[in-house]
Design an enzyme around this catalytic site. Structure first.
Site, mmCIF file in Angstrom:
data_model
loop_
_atom_site.group_PDB
_atom_site.id
_atom_site.type_symbol
_atom_site.label_atom_id
_atom_site.label_comp_id
_atom_site.label_asym_id
_atom_site.label_seq_id
_atom_site.Cartn_x
_atom_site.Cartn_y
_atom_site.Cartn_z
ATOM 1 C CB CYS A 22 -0.967 -0.090 1.247
ATOM 2 S SG CYS A 22 -2.332 1.166 0.931
ATOM 3 C CD GLU B 149 -0.644 -5.720 5.737
ATOM 4 O OE1 GLU B 149 -0.972 -4.665 6.097
ATOM 5 O OE2 GLU B 149 -0.148 -6.257 4.785
ATOM 6 C CG HIS C 9 -3.277 -3.156 3.868
ATOM 7 N ND1 HIS C 9 -2.106 -2.569 4.781
ATOM 8 C CD2 HIS C 9 -3.892 -2.008 3.442
ATOM 9 C CE1 HIS C 9 -2.136 -1.215 4.556
ATOM 10 N NE2 HIS C 9 -3.280 -0.930 3.740
#
Length: 183
Positions: free
Chosen positions: A61, A161, A159
């Site tokens: 990002c 994660e 993202h």
């Protein structure tokens, strides 16, 4: 996520902590703030030097924005680390309220990747040495470039994660290991 992919992680807050890294993740957040803090703590120039000298980097990002050579819609005087031959449009998908989730078509992954976009950029142009890794698979933004790779650099506008799916982190770890072995 990196540990799930087999890596040992350390936080970097000072320039000397860059010396022992095999790879670095430039995280999401606010790209202008990250650049200003990196400058304030004297990390920006040494990090730029290390990445441009071949240190593998994974930008997510805001990290994608920071790795980009060129930014559209950036703040006046916004600094980047650079190295990734792309044009990235900052906040391309809209404001925070426009955050969304989407399935991606990912080159080299057997199943789609479910991605979370939060005030995300997208890639408008790629240079000759840049590979498109993922695009939005459906919906109004179908075909938008949201993940790229160039040599030792990997960047996503989303993202990974957040999703619990470690495949992009595993790709980055394999890049670091491969580069360390010279493959």
């Amino acid at each position: 996520m990196l540990e799930q992919a087999g890596a040992r992680t350390v936080a970097v807050r000072r320039p000397e902590e860059l010396d022992d890294l095999d790879g670095v993740v430039v995280p999401g957040g606010e790209s202008t703030t990250i650049a200003k803090l990196a400058r304030t703590f004297d990390v920006l120039d040494p990090l730029t030097t290390r990445i441009r000298s071949g240190l593998p980097a994974f930008g997510t990002c805001a990290g994608m924005i920071l790795l980009a050579d060129r930014i559209e819609g950036g703040a006046a005087g916004q600094e980047t680390i650079g190295g990734l031959d792309v044009v990235v449009r900052r906040n391309a998908f809209g404001r925070q309220v426009d955050s969304f989730e989407a399935e991606l078509a990912v080159d080299g992954l057997p199943a789609p990747f479910h991605a979370v976009f939060i005030r995300a950029p997208w890639v408008e142009k790629v240079g000759n040495e840049v590979s498109v890794v993922a695009t939005v698979a459906s919906g109004p933004e179908v075909g938008r470039i949201v993940a790229v790779r160039q040599a030792h650099l990997l960047a996503t506008s989303f993202h990974p994660e957040i999703t619990g799916d470690a495949r992009f982190h595993a790709l980055f770890v394999s890049m670091v290991v491969g580069l360390a072995r010279g493959t």
